[in-house]
Design a protein around this motif. Structure first.
Motif, PDB file in Angstrom:
ATOM      1  N   VAL B 114      59.856  31.882  36.885  1.00 43.99           N
ATOM      2  CA  VAL B 114      59.240  30.707  37.193  1.00 43.99           C
ATOM      3  C   VAL B 114      59.256  29.556  36.131  1.00 43.99           C
ATOM      4  CG1 VAL B 114      57.401  29.236  38.264  1.00 43.99           C
ATOM      5  CG2 VAL B 114      58.112  31.482  39.259  1.00 43.99           C
ATOM      6  N   ALA B 115      58.650  30.041  35.172  1.00 42.49           N
ATOM      7  CA  ALA B 115      58.615  29.076  34.025  1.00 42.49           C
ATOM      8  C   ALA B 115      59.834  28.604  33.299  1.00 42.49           C
ATOM      9  CB  ALA B 115      57.743  29.878  32.681  1.00 42.49           C
ATOM     10  N   ASP B 116      60.889  29.545  33.258  1.00 42.03           N
ATOM     11  CA  ASP B 116      61.975  29.276  32.741  1.00 42.03           C
ATOM     12  C   ASP B 116      62.931  28.200  33.665  1.00 42.03           C
ATOM     13  OD1 ASP B 116      61.554  30.489  30.334  1.00 42.03           O
ATOM     14  OD2 ASP B 116      62.494  32.395  30.959  1.00 42.03           O
ATOM     15  N   ILE B 117      62.963  28.722  34.978  1.00 39.68           N
ATOM     16  CA  ILE B 117      63.675  27.957  35.594  1.00 39.68           C
ATOM     17  C   ILE B 117      63.094  26.453  35.980  1.00 39.68           C
ATOM     18  CG2 ILE B 117      62.671  28.797  37.948  1.00 39.68           C
ATOM     19  CD1 ILE B 117      66.336  28.434  37.383  1.00 39.68           C
ATOM     20  N   THR B 118      61.722  26.436  35.863  1.00 38.87           N
ATOM     21  CA  THR B 118      60.742  25.005  35.968  1.00 38.87           C
ATOM     22  C   THR B 118      61.479  24.299  34.692  1.00 38.87           C
ATOM     23  OG1 THR B 118      59.275  26.355  36.927  1.00 38.87           O
ATOM     24  CG2 THR B 118      58.815  24.121  36.230  1.00 38.87           C
ATOM     25  N   LEU B 119      61.616  25.033  33.460  1.00 40.02           N
ATOM     26  CA  LEU B 119      61.945  24.305  32.310  1.00 40.02           C
ATOM     27  C   LEU B 119      63.510  23.568  32.704  1.00 40.02           C
ATOM     28  CD1 LEU B 119      61.727  23.379  29.278  1.00 40.02           C
ATOM     29  CD2 LEU B 119      62.858  25.679  28.779  1.00 40.02           C
ATOM     30  N   GLU B 120      64.340  24.326  33.248  1.00 43.12           N
ATOM     31  CA  GLU B 120      65.493  23.915  33.657  1.00 43.12           C
ATOM     32  C   GLU B 120      65.504  22.857  34.580  1.00 43.12           C
ATOM     33  OE1 GLU B 120      68.860  26.708  35.181  1.00 43.12           O
ATOM     34  OE2 GLU B 120      68.183  28.112  33.394  1.00 43.12           O
ATOM     35  N   ALA B 121      64.733  22.727  35.482  1.00 46.09           N
ATOM     36  CA  ALA B 121      64.655  21.674  36.290  1.00 46.09           C
ATOM     37  C   ALA B 121      63.969  20.666  35.859  1.00 46.09           C
ATOM     38  CB  ALA B 121      63.684  22.165  37.601  1.00 46.09           C
ATOM     39  N   GLY B 122      63.160  20.656  34.922  1.00 49.37           N
ATOM     40  CA  GLY B 122      62.474  19.571  34.054  1.00 49.37           C
ATOM     41  C   GLY B 122      63.489  18.810  33.537  1.00 49.37           C
ATOM     42  N   ALA B 123      64.447  19.599  32.754  1.00 49.80           N
ATOM     43  CA  ALA B 123      65.270  19.014  31.963  1.00 49.80           C
ATOM     44  C   ALA B 123      66.437  18.282  32.703  1.00 49.80           C
ATOM     45  CB  ALA B 123      65.902  20.277  31.123  1.00 49.80           C
ATOM     46  N   ALA B 124      66.682  18.753  33.921  1.00 51.89           N
ATOM     47  CA  ALA B 124      67.763  18.029  34.762  1.00 51.89           C
ATOM     48  C   ALA B 124      67.046  16.718  35.250  1.00 51.89           C
ATOM     49  CB  ALA B 124      68.060  18.818  35.959  1.00 51.89           C
ATOM     50  N   PHE B 125      65.753  16.970  35.726  1.00 51.16           N
ATOM     51  CA  PHE B 125      65.300  15.793  36.311  1.00 51.16           C
ATOM     52  C   PHE B 125      65.094  14.686  35.277  1.00 51.16           C
ATOM     53  CE2 PHE B 125      62.944  18.698  39.332  1.00 51.16           C
ATOM     54  CZ  PHE B 125      64.015  19.018  39.989  1.00 51.16           C
ATOM     55  N   ALA B 186      65.032  23.366  26.478  1.00 58.78           N
ATOM     56  CA  ALA B 186      63.958  22.722  25.760  1.00 58.78           C
ATOM     57  C   ALA B 186      64.328  21.622  24.997  1.00 58.78           C
ATOM     58  CB  ALA B 186      62.819  23.498  25.129  1.00 58.78           C
ATOM     59  N   VAL B 187      65.159  21.823  24.199  1.00 62.19           N
ATOM     60  CA  VAL B 187      65.867  20.838  23.347  1.00 62.19           C
ATOM     61  C   VAL B 187      66.418  19.682  24.353  1.00 62.19           C
ATOM     62  CG1 VAL B 187      67.562  20.312  21.773  1.00 62.19           C
ATOM     63  CG2 VAL B 187      66.493  22.304  21.599  1.00 62.19           C
ATOM     64  N   VAL B 188      67.205  20.058  25.357  1.00 60.75           N
ATOM     65  CA  VAL B 188      67.694  19.145  26.250  1.00 60.75           C
ATOM     66  C   VAL B 188      66.673  18.047  26.845  1.00 60.75           C
ATOM     67  CG1 VAL B 188      68.870  18.841  28.625  1.00 60.75           C
ATOM     68  CG2 VAL B 188      69.648  20.611  26.842  1.00 60.75           C
ATOM     69  N   LEU B 189      65.542  18.870  27.329  1.00 60.94           N
ATOM     70  CA  LEU B 189      64.372  18.237  27.940  1.00 60.94           C
ATOM     71  C   LEU B 189      63.650  17.102  26.760  1.00 60.94           C
ATOM     72  CD1 LEU B 189      62.435  17.736  30.109  1.00 60.94           C
ATOM     73  CD2 LEU B 189      60.974  19.767  29.220  1.00 60.94           C
ATOM     74  N   THR B 190      63.598  17.617  25.821  1.00 54.80           N
ATOM     75  CA  THR B 190      63.155  16.566  24.722  1.00 54.80           C
ATOM     76  C   THR B 190      63.964  15.556  24.419  1.00 54.80           C
ATOM     77  OG1 THR B 190      62.564  18.785  23.598  1.00 54.80           O
ATOM     78  CG2 THR B 190      61.692  16.506  22.512  1.00 54.80           C
ATOM     79  N   GLY B 191      65.154  15.768  24.229  1.00 58.30           N
ATOM     80  CA  GLY B 191      66.309  14.848  24.055  1.00 58.30           C
ATOM     81  C   GLY B 191      66.055  13.849  25.427  1.00 58.30           C
ATOM     82  N   ALA B 192      66.102  14.326  26.362  1.00 56.96           N
ATOM     83  CA  ALA B 192      66.146  13.418  27.483  1.00 56.96           C
ATOM     84  C   ALA B 192      65.004  12.476  27.722  1.00 56.96           C
ATOM     85  CB  ALA B 192      66.289  14.250  28.710  1.00 56.96           C
ATOM     86  N   VAL B 193      63.889  13.328  27.267  1.00 59.36           N
ATOM     87  CA  VAL B 193      62.463  12.330  27.145  1.00 59.36           C
ATOM     88  C   VAL B 193      62.567  11.379  26.491  1.00 59.36           C
ATOM     89  CG1 VAL B 193      60.188  12.317  27.037  1.00 59.36           C
ATOM     90  CG2 VAL B 193      61.159  14.244  28.452  1.00 59.36           C
TER      91      VAL B 193
END
Lengths: 504, 235
Positions: B114-125, B186-193
């Protein structure tokens, strides 16, 4: 002074002029569609991918009945970009609030839809040019054999046409910008589901691209894919989408109605006919080609050896004869002049649904050759020829379990310009040290660590010196039960340290 | 001030594209619910289905910053970062609720970590919203949604098809690269934010890559003419 307008202004709407307006709008929409960023990126990636991939899959010896199928998957990327862009283009006037301005022009909404549909046709034609280029490039290679199918080649452009017209229909039905992207996500998933989950049965033929699970090549008359019916099915689907889009936009002419009925009939005919399965004649022909290939093959003699191949593989005989000659030139004793029979064999009974292994031949001095050539297939065939020269029959050669393997592999690789690279390619685990399986057109051969060591020593030495030693000790080297250590002694290389015990 | 904020929240809530987000969310939930009916193939497909659902919802979030009135709201006292944050803050609870529902729709034994797939979802959003923010900042269009949606979808497909395996993002659960791939997510998420935060700032002057072609050409001509006359005037 005032002038009085005596005549009312007559608008210049003649029946013929609206055709010209549709053509002009279609030209404009085509130019816009082909310069949208997603479409440009998709075409660039598609072209880059095909150019980069070209020639890799078949090592310069393509069979055109495989090449035509390989053109089908990549246009789906273009189709994806086209569905989004056409949908956006069709919703443009609504998005910009110019729908009311268009109402005063000569073009009713359904004619504007026709113009959008024509722009999709242009994108499909461009894809057809790309597909033709990809196929032509492979067909012009000197090693190309076989026959391509126009129906298989049509699938790529038809996918682009279908996706564009579906995008247009979506714009007519749901006037929301989110509809097309969500549809694409669903289609992506459906495609994954049907190609991955239900690879068997008639359901897979409902998908636009039908991927076969095997990489083996069959003669074009034994493939038995209902390609023409599938192309008809796709064309019918595309026409349905396009004509229904025109209907939705208000073009309720008898011609359009008749067209929709015709397109539905086309789709149904194609869709039902493509799921018919293999005909009894095809099953019989596959059986005959597998069990009694000599009934359908033609044989040619070259330097005393006989080469029997399926009619489409006639031009390959020269390549096979070249390998046989080189292997024989390294052999000694009677093997130097031994005539062999090279027989092409296939396992066609399961069609393209799976890979099946061929059993080794038991008749003396008969060698199996497969349907593919180039790359790894050359040293594999070379090893099979060498095995037959040493052991007498293919069956015996694939069960060799002694030092004769050194001789076999020397004959198979000694003539290559880079024998160590060829050794790496012919072994299952791509290793050049230790024990490993050697691939052949039929069953493989097992090389022990000691045999590999002796062979590497031989390959490092000058070719003339080793050839002379092999020829002078031919009888001892090819007698059964010879060990790798004895072979090393006979050939004048240092005794191997590795294990010399083959698998049970 | 609290009264102003309450009014602001109420107005922002009304202008959010709930219809589009709701449609996308419904489509995503439908995809996630498919894991219940796929039978034994569901195990292999559940990860793909969840990713497809995430993509569907992200395609809805892309429309978050569509504002037909953006040219008139540029001058209001509330700066753009505040309005932007308000929109995102309003949609976050809905997203969280949707994601929980999507996860609960997948049977527990088929559910990916769940944690990993949530990270993917967060990065996509985050990528979706950041794309919209950049589009708003760099162009003058009032509704960048469809364009960004097309871009997001195309890039998602391209990444799935041709991303180099060394930097793989879409990996199956059993793959050895799962952990490394989620470091990359996680890098993608940070970059997107980060990109989204930079895109939220109101630019000092209006500029655009794609102004009206006539105006831009005329502007260039004018500049050139000015330059020429300036040179002529030089002694």
């Amino acid at each position: 002074m005032t002038t009085v307008v005596e005549r009312p202004v007559v608008s210049d709407v003649r029946p013929g002029s609206s055709g010209a307006a549709v053509a002009a709008l279609a030209l404009f929409e085509t130019r816009r569609l082909l310069t949208r960023l997603p479409v440009v990126i998709a075409f660039l990636v598609y072209l880059g991918w095909t150019v980069w991939q070209g020639g890799k899959a078949w090592d310069g010896y393509p069979a055109l009945q495989d090449v035509d199928r390989a053109t089908q998957s990549a246009p789906m990327l273009v189709g994806l970009a086209v569905v989004l862009s056409v949908n956006r283009a069709a919703l443009r006037s609504r998005r910009h609030g110019t729908e009311h301005h268009f109402a005063v022009l000569v073009l009713p909404p359904w004619r504007r839809t026709v113009a959008h549909a024509l722009s999709v046709v242009a994108a499909a034609l461009l894809t057809a040019v790309c597909v033709a280029g990809q196929f032509g490039r492979e067909a012009l290679r000197p090693g190309a054999i076989g026959h391509g199918s126009v129906a298989e080649l049509l699938v790529g452009p038809l996918i682009v046409l279908l996706s564009g017209l579906v995008g247009l229909l979506m714009a007519g039905l749901v006037r929301s910008a989110i509809a097309a992207p969500l549809t694409v996500v669903f289609f992506l998933f459906l495609f994954l589901f049907f190609t991955g989950g239900m690879s068997d049965g008639w359901v897979r033929w409902l998908m636009p691209v039908v991927v076969e699970p095997t990489a083996s090549t069959l003669p074009s008359d034994l493939i038995g894919r209902p390609a023409a019916w599938h192309a008809l099915y796709l064309a019918g689907l595309a026409l349905c989408a396009g004509l229904v889009a025109v209907l939705v936009a208000g073009g309720r002419k008898p011609l359009v109605m008749a067209g929709v009925a015709g397109a539905v009939a086309m789709t149904l005919v194609g869709g039902v006919a493509q799921t018919g399965g293999d005909s009894p004649e095809l099953v019989k022909a596959r059986e005959r080609a597998t069990v009694n290939p000599d009934q359908v093959q033609s044989c040619v003699r070259r330097d005393g050896s006989t080469y029997c191949a399926f009619p489409e593989w006639g031009p390959r005989v020269a390549d096979w004869a070249g390998v046989v000659d080189r292997v024989r030139s390294l052999a000694g004793g009677s093997a130097h002049e031994q005539k062999v029979v090279v027989r092409q064999r296939i396992e066609a009974r399961y069609g393209l649904s799976g890979d099946a292994a061929l059993m080794p031949l038991e008749r003396p001095h008969e060698v199996t050759v497969g349907t593919r050539w180039g790359g790894n297939r050359v040293p594999e065939f070379s090893a099979a020829v060498a095995g037959v020269l040493v052991a007498g029959t293919e069956k015996a050669s694939t069960s060799i379990c002694d030092g004769r393997v050194v001789t076999v592999m020397w004959l198979a690789l000694g003539w290559e310009s880079d024998p160590v690279a060829a050794l790496r390619r012919v072994r299952l685990d791509d290793s050049v040290t230790g024990s490993a399986f050697v691939l052949q057109p039929t069953d493989g051969l097992y090389m022990t660590a000691a045999q590999t060591e002796v062979l590497r020593e031989l390959l490092d030495r000058p070719r003339g010196e080793v050839t002379a030693r092999v020829k002078s000790h031919w009888a001892e080297l090819t007698e059964p039960k010879v060990t790798a250590a004895r072979a090393a002694r006979l050939l004048g290389v240092k005794a191997p340290q590795g294990d010399d015990k083959c698998l049970d | 001030m609290p009264r102003l904020s309450r009014e602001l929240i109420f107005t922002a809530c009304r202008t959010l594209p709930w219809g589009v987000v709701g449609t996308a969310g419904g489509a995503g939930l439908l995809l996630a619910a498919l894991t219940r009916i796929t039978g034994e193939t569901g195990e292999r497909l559940s990860l793909h289905l969840l990713r497809a659902a995430v993509l569907a919802f992200a395609l809805g979030l892309v429309f978050l910053l569509d504002d037909p009135a953006r040219h008139t709201t540029a001058t209001v006292p509330t700066p753009r970062p505040v309005r932007f944050t308000l929109r995102v803050a309003l949609v976050v609870p809905a997203t969280a609720a949707w994601w929980t529902a999507a996860l609960l729709l997948v049977p527990p034994d088929l559910r990916p970590p769940v944690a990993d797939i949530t990270l993917e979802a967060g990065a996509a959003f985050a990528l979706a919203v950041a794309g919209a923010a950049v589009a708003v900042r760099c162009t003058e269009v009032t509704r960048p949604g469809p364009r960004v949606a097309a871009g997001l979808l195309t890039s998602a497909v391209l990444v799935m098809v041709g991303w180099p395996g060394r930097w793989a993002l879409f990996v199956p659960v059993q793959d050895d690269r799962w952990a490394a791939a989620h470091d990359r997510w996680a890098v993608v998420l940070t970059g997107a934010v980060l990109v989204g935060a930079l895109g939220a700032v109101e630019p000092l002057r209006r500029w655009s890559w794609r102004g009206a072609p006539g105006r831009r050409a005329a502007g260039r001509r004018g500049l050139r003419r000015a330059g020429r006359s300036a040179r002529v005037q030089e002694p």
